[in-house]
Design a protein around this motif. Structure first.
Motif, short mmCIF file in Angstrom:
data_model
loop_
_atom_site.label_atom_id
_atom_site.label_comp_id
_atom_site.label_asym_id
_atom_site.label_seq_id
_atom_site.Cartn_x
_atom_site.Cartn_y
_atom_site.Cartn_z
N ALA A 46 0.67 -1.12 0.09
CA ALA A 46 0.08 -0.08 0.14
C ALA A 46 0.86 1.25 0.01
O ALA A 46 0.41 2.39 -0.45
N LEU A 47 1.95 1.22 0.58
CA LEU A 47 3.05 2.41 0.36
C LEU A 47 4.48 1.55 0.71
O LEU A 47 4.66 0.50 1.14
N ALA A 48 5.36 2.55 0.21
CA ALA A 48 6.74 2.16 0.25
C ALA A 48 7.41 3.47 1.04
O ALA A 48 7.05 4.60 0.59
N ALA A 49 8.37 3.19 1.70
CA ALA A 49 9.26 4.38 2.41
C ALA A 49 10.65 3.95 2.56
O ALA A 49 11.07 2.74 2.75
N VAL A 50 11.47 4.90 2.58
CA VAL A 50 12.93 4.84 2.67
C VAL A 50 13.49 5.45 4.20
O VAL A 50 13.01 6.89 4.20
N TYR A 51 14.02 4.78 4.96
CA TYR A 51 14.45 5.59 6.20
C TYR A 51 15.97 5.34 5.81
O TYR A 51 16.58 4.28 5.72
N ALA A 52 16.74 6.45 6.33
CA ALA A 52 18.21 6.61 6.07
C ALA A 52 18.71 7.34 7.62
O ALA A 52 18.10 7.93 8.09
N PRO A 53 19.94 6.93 7.93
CA PRO A 53 20.52 7.33 9.01
C PRO A 53 20.73 8.88 8.99
O PRO A 53 21.08 9.37 8.00
N GLY A 54 20.50 9.51 10.22
CA GLY A 54 20.50 11.06 10.21
C GLY A 54 21.82 11.19 11.27
O GLY A 54 22.54 10.27 11.53
N PRO A 55 22.53 12.45 11.24
CA PRO A 55 23.35 12.81 12.01
C PRO A 55 23.28 12.50 13.45
O PRO A 55 24.44 12.68 13.95
N SER A 56 22.15 12.50 13.91
CA SER A 56 22.05 12.43 15.53
C SER A 56 21.59 10.95 16.07
O SER A 56 21.11 10.78 16.99
N GLY A 57 21.93 10.05 15.41
CA GLY A 57 21.95 8.52 15.59
C GLY A 57 20.41 8.09 15.53
O GLY A 57 19.80 7.39 16.44
N LEU A 124 19.22 -1.58 2.98
CA LEU A 124 19.90 -0.88 2.11
C LEU A 124 21.31 -0.72 2.13
O LEU A 124 21.80 0.10 2.97
N ARG A 125 22.13 -1.44 1.71
CA ARG A 125 23.73 -1.70 1.96
C ARG A 125 24.54 -1.59 0.78
O ARG A 125 24.05 -2.04 -0.25
N ARG A 126 25.56 -1.00 0.93
CA ARG A 126 26.65 -0.99 -0.33
C ARG A 126 27.94 -0.79 0.27
O ARG A 126 28.23 -0.26 1.16
N GLY A 127 28.80 -1.85 -0.22
CA GLY A 127 30.00 -1.99 0.20
C GLY A 127 30.28 -2.23 1.70
O GLY A 127 31.27 -1.89 2.42
N GLY A 128 29.38 -3.08 2.33
CA GLY A 128 29.27 -3.26 3.66
C GLY A 128 28.89 -2.40 4.58
O GLY A 128 28.81 -2.72 5.84
N GLY A 129 28.52 -0.98 4.08
CA GLY A 129 28.10 -0.08 4.93
C GLY A 129 26.67 -0.12 4.74
O GLY A 129 25.93 -0.15 4.01
N ALA A 130 25.86 0.24 5.85
CA ALA A 130 24.33 0.43 5.97
C ALA A 130 23.99 1.95 5.70
O ALA A 130 24.52 2.90 6.16
N LEU A 131 23.06 2.19 4.38
CA LEU A 131 22.60 3.16 3.88
C LEU A 131 21.38 3.63 4.21
O LEU A 131 20.80 4.59 4.06
N GLY A 132 20.40 2.57 4.90
CA GLY A 132 18.96 2.95 5.37
C GLY A 132 18.35 1.63 5.29
O GLY A 132 18.89 0.38 5.19
N CYS A 133 16.92 1.71 5.16
CA CYS A 133 16.15 0.64 5.13
C CYS A 133 14.81 1.03 4.14
O CYS A 133 14.53 2.25 4.01
N LEU A 134 14.29 -0.15 3.49
CA LEU A 134 13.34 0.27 2.69
C LEU A 134 11.99 -0.55 3.50
O LEU A 134 12.13 -1.81 3.74
N VAL A 135 11.04 0.10 3.62
CA VAL A 135 9.66 -0.19 4.58
C VAL A 135 8.76 -0.26 3.39
O VAL A 135 8.28 0.78 2.92
N VAL A 136 7.91 -1.62 3.30
CA VAL A 136 6.87 -1.68 2.54
C VAL A 136 5.75 -2.00 3.52
O VAL A 136 5.87 -2.82 4.32
N VAL A 137 4.39 -1.38 3.44
CA VAL A 137 3.40 -1.79 4.27
C VAL A 137 2.21 -2.38 3.28
O VAL A 137 2.05 -2.03 2.13
N GLY A 138 2.03 -3.68 3.63
CA GLY A 138 0.88 -4.34 2.95
C GLY A 138 -0.48 -4.13 3.66
O GLY A 138 -0.61 -4.12 4.97
#
Length: 843
Positions: A46-57, A124-138
């Motif tokens: 029903a929706l998709a969202a991207v969460y990415a790490p911010g500067p404050s943890g 969502l990872r590249r080169g062993g580093g975490a770039l974030g997360c894809l969240v999908v809601v059904g």
């Protein structure tokens, strides 16, 4: 194929039931976001969202899309250390698939209101580093089925490719979800059966092969591209019945503009109106790489035909064969071998592990695969002779060369093509296998298709190998070793068409302290362009070693290309470097400016005055530009394939190369060259790159010169000049040999030539070099008959005997005859002031 112009896809707006058939109008464009919502709906999201790490943890919401964004509220921020599915996935790097019951176990990050929602979270990872997360809601409580999960995993990979490092750190994130979904090439449509109008997005039109501006919004326009034999399955979508309201899936083929066919997969469902009858059909269309195993043999052969049509190399054919046979037939081994001069060259082994195949194959293994004579394998020889498929059941005693390939059953398929046998395909089973009649028919049809494809692929591979050999033969095998500098070069062919082009480079050692660098690009990508490239490289080298200055070298090459009467032109950048003084003379003929990295790490484009490309006008002028280089400087000459592409302006490409140069470690020019080519995977053109690191000469030569006057005692004056110079340099130990060489060479120049004669003496390290220049281009001739009566040419034999090395080189004004005499090593005395460097005598 699909039109990729700037025009937006125009589609027909679905009209309400009962609209007259004659209604018309310009179809409005389909927004990309609306198309993405449709595709996501068919994945159960029903929706998709991207969460990415911010500067404050914490995790910040970077992008969101879907049909239920307003219905389900997702938090804007989530603590990275908290108890939310997104935070858990970012920390562990493993995906989560949660139905409604499992989602309730997480205290944070769930959509509100929860209703009967399910959730998927993918890292969502590249080169062993975490770039974030894809969240999908059904919207369903049962979660996502395996097929939907596979599609969403591909979706996460596409998002990762677009997600820049540091997203969420207080900077605006670029759109991610819609572009990523578009990159998966999933098209969508909305069809109104009563009107025959269909709303199609740009991706669907590209898959079918319709230019957006050519689409009129009518379903008949789309159907015109489908194969007639697949029309019956598509009509069930155009005329839905109430029993298909729950949705259906089917495969069909379309005819591509190139003449080939493409398999497409269609998922659709009908939407009921007020009367309970289908009022609208919504669907998603994707390209189908492989048909499911449950498809019938006819569909599998159809897919195999399309897949082999796209296979260009022998390796591609092998991969298609493995996909088409091993899993559908439950086989344990598949081998594909070409027949070459009564030997079988195995191109593909699956599994690739050598231990899974007979030991005899391992003994014959080459770098490109096992190679065995047909005579050593009677079973295969018989199959090739008869051209007939042979099936050997479990327990058949075969020769040692085939033992273990198929203990439970072995199929040997000769691959016919154009009246001959192109190769063999072996299919083996470990467990007892029963060959059904349908399977025999499938294997027979497969063998014919694979044989034809193997023949085409072999011809393609041979063409590419010939192109590669041609390219390598036209470029220098190695660059010269230089005193005070290091030169490296790289060449990469284009990744489309014939992998041969017109880019070239060369480094020409003109003397111990001078080198010429040249890089150029002949217009086009063909054998003709490569041939002109080879001629131009040879011509530039010939003119350079004759001793001409850079502007004359390029002017001569220009007149040569004009005289060839070809339609092709060439660009060129030529540089002559004095490695002792650290100066360079540049000539630029329509080419990119050279780049230099200074010792402090700063970079710049060298401002070299430009001129017309070569081959345009025989009267073109080629001005020279002088540039000083400091020790530690790195000079880079490039062709446009490195800095320009359809999506990369040349100015931006040059800026990227300069940035890479500034960040590189100049101590290893080879590594710098590889780093500059690191982003060349996008290349549409061939790439040539020439780097030179200037270090400065550790041993600076000492020089003296004398212009010989044409007087009766000219040789005596030359000898006196030589003796004075050797005394000043404190190398009197070799005076006798040097004076003899000077006498003979000066005498020859005065007797056999006209015009000025010049003597140059050079002391470099432990060698004295004598060079006598004159105005005649003819090299001195040694005597042909060596007996007691012959007198001519004996002086040259004497010079050669007294010299460590001896020779003659052409120069722009004539020739230069030179000789090198070794200086014996001796310990310097305290009173020895040593030679004075770079002193030049004046007569």
């Amino acid at each position: 194929m699909p039109h990729d112009g700037s025009a937006r896809a125009r589609v027909a707006k679905p009209r309400a039931t009962g609209a007259g058939p004659g209604a018309s109008g310009t179809p409005p464009p389909v927004p990309e976001a609306a198309a993405s919502v449709r595709v996501l709906a068919f994945t159960g999201a029903a929706l998709a969202a991207v969460y990415a790490p911010g500067p404050s943890g914490e995790l910040r919401l970077a992008d969101i899309t879907g049909s239920a964004v307003a219905a389900y509220a997702l938090p804007e921020r989530l603590p990275l250390s908290g108890d939310s599915p997104a935070a858990h996935v970012v920390r562990t790097g493993r995906p989560l698939w949660l139905n409604h019951a499992a989602l309730a176990a997480f205290s944070e990050g769930a959509p509100t209101p929860p209703a009967q929602a399910s959730l998927g979270a993918l890292p969502l990872r590249r080169g062993g580093g975490a770039l974030g997360c894809l969240v999908v809601v059904g919207e369903g409580a049962d979660g996502f089925d395996p097929e939907q999960q596979r599609f969403l995993e591909r979706y996460a990979d596409a998002v990762t490719g677009l997600l820049p490092a540091g997203t969420g750190g207080g900077q605006a994130s670029p759109p991610l979800l819609c572009p990523a979904l578009r990159s998966l090439r999933a098209g969508s449509f909305a069809l109104v059966p009563d009107t025959g109008l269909i709303e199609a997005d740009r991706t669907l039109l590209e898959l079918v092969g319709i230019a957006p501006d050519d689409f009129d919004g009518k379903v008949d326009t789309l159907l015109a591209h489908a194969l007639p034999e697949d029309m019956h399955v598509l009509l069930s979508v155009l005329e839905p019945t109430p029993r298909v309201l729950g949705g259906r899936r089917l495969e069909f083929r379309v005819r591509r503009p190139s003449g080939g066919t493409r398999w497409l997969s269609l998922h659709c469902r009908a939407v009921a109106g007020a009367a309970g009858r289908p009022e609208q059909v919504l669907g998603v269309v994707t390209a189908t790489p492989v048909l499911p195993r449950s498809t019938d043999d006819v569909s599998r052969i159809q897919w195999l035909t399309v897949a082999l049509d796209d296979a260009t190399t022998v390796a591609d054919v092998g991969r298609v064969v493995v996909t088409a046979l091993r899993e559908p037939l439950g086989a344990d081994r598949v081998a594909l071998a070409e027949l070459r001069d009564d030997r079988l060259q195995v191109a593909v082994l699956d599994p690739p592990d050598a231990a899974a195949w007979p030991s005899a194959w391992q003994a014959e293994r080459r770098a490109e695969g096992p190679d065995a004579p047909v005579g050593a394998l009677p079973t295969l020889r018989s199959a090739l002779r008869d051209g007939r498929m042979e099936l050997w059941p479990a327990g058949t005693a075969l020769e040692p060369g085939l033992a273990g390939v198929g203990p439970g059953g072995l199929a040997v398929l000769p691959l016919p093509a154009k009246g001959r046998t192109a190769g063999l395909c072996l299919i083996g089973w470990d467990q007892p296998h029963v060959f059904a009649a349908e399977e025999r028919s499938l294997l027979t049809a497969t063998a014919a298709l694979v044989g034809q494809a193997l023949t085409r692929a072999h011809a393609h591979d041979a063409e590419q190998e010939l192109a590669t050999m041609l390219q390598r033969s036209l470029l220098p095998r190695r660059l010269p070793d230089l005193s005070g500098a290091t030169a490296v070069a790289r060449y990469l062919p284009a990744r489309r068409g014939l992998q041969v082009g017109g880019d070239w480079y060369d480094a020409i050692a003109l003397a111990e302290d001078r080198v010429a660098l040249v890089i150029g690009d002949v217009q086009g990508h063909s054998a003709g362009a490569a041939t002109i490239m080879g001629q131009m490289r040879t011509a530039v080298r010939a003119y350079a070693v004759e001793g001409h200055p850079p502007d004359v070298v390029v002017a001569h090459a220009n007149r040569l290309l004009v005289g060839m009467e070809t339609d092709l032109f060439a660009t060129c950048c030529y540089a002559e470097l004095d490695l002792e003084e650290g100066t360079a003379l540049f000539v630029r003929a329509g080419h990119l400016a050279p780049l230099v990295r200074h010792p402090d790490g700063g970079t710049e484009e060298v401002s070299v005055e430009g001129a017309l490309p070569l081959g345009i006008s025989a009267e073109a002028d080629f001005p020279m530009t002088a540039v000083a280089l400091a020790p530690g400087a790195l000079l880079a000459l490039v062709t446009d394939g490195l800095v320009e592409a359809a999506d990369l302006p040349v100015d931006e490409g040059m800026r990227r190369v300069r940035s890479a140069l500034a960040a590189a470690d100049p101590s290893d020019p080879g590594r710098v060259a590889d780093q500059l080519l690191g982003a060349a995977g996008r290349r549409e053109d061939d790439v040539a790159l020439l780097l030179l690191r200037y270090d400065g000469m550790t041993t600076r030569p000492i020089r003296a010169g004398w212009t010989v006057w044409r007087l009766p005692d000219a040789v005596m004056h030359a000898r006196r000049f030589t003796a004075r110079t050797l005394r000043r340099w404190h190398v009197e130990d070799v005076a006798d040999a040097v004076l003899l060489v000077v006498s003979e060479l000066v005498t020859n120049a005065l007797v056999y030539t006209q015009g000025p004669v010049h003597v140059d003496l050079t002391l470099r390290g432990d060698r004295v070099r004598v060079s006598v220049s004159d105005a005649s281009p003819r090299a001195p001739a040694k005597p042909v008959i060596d007996d007691w009566e012959a007198t001519g040419g004996r002086g040259l034999l004497l010079v050669e005997a007294m010299s460590e090395s001896f020779g003659s080189v052409p120069v722009a004004s004539g020739k230069q005859v030179w000789s090198e005499i070794a200086v014996p090593r001796r310990e310097p005395s305290p009173s020895d002031p040593g030679p004075r460097p770079n002193q030049r005598d004046v007569p």
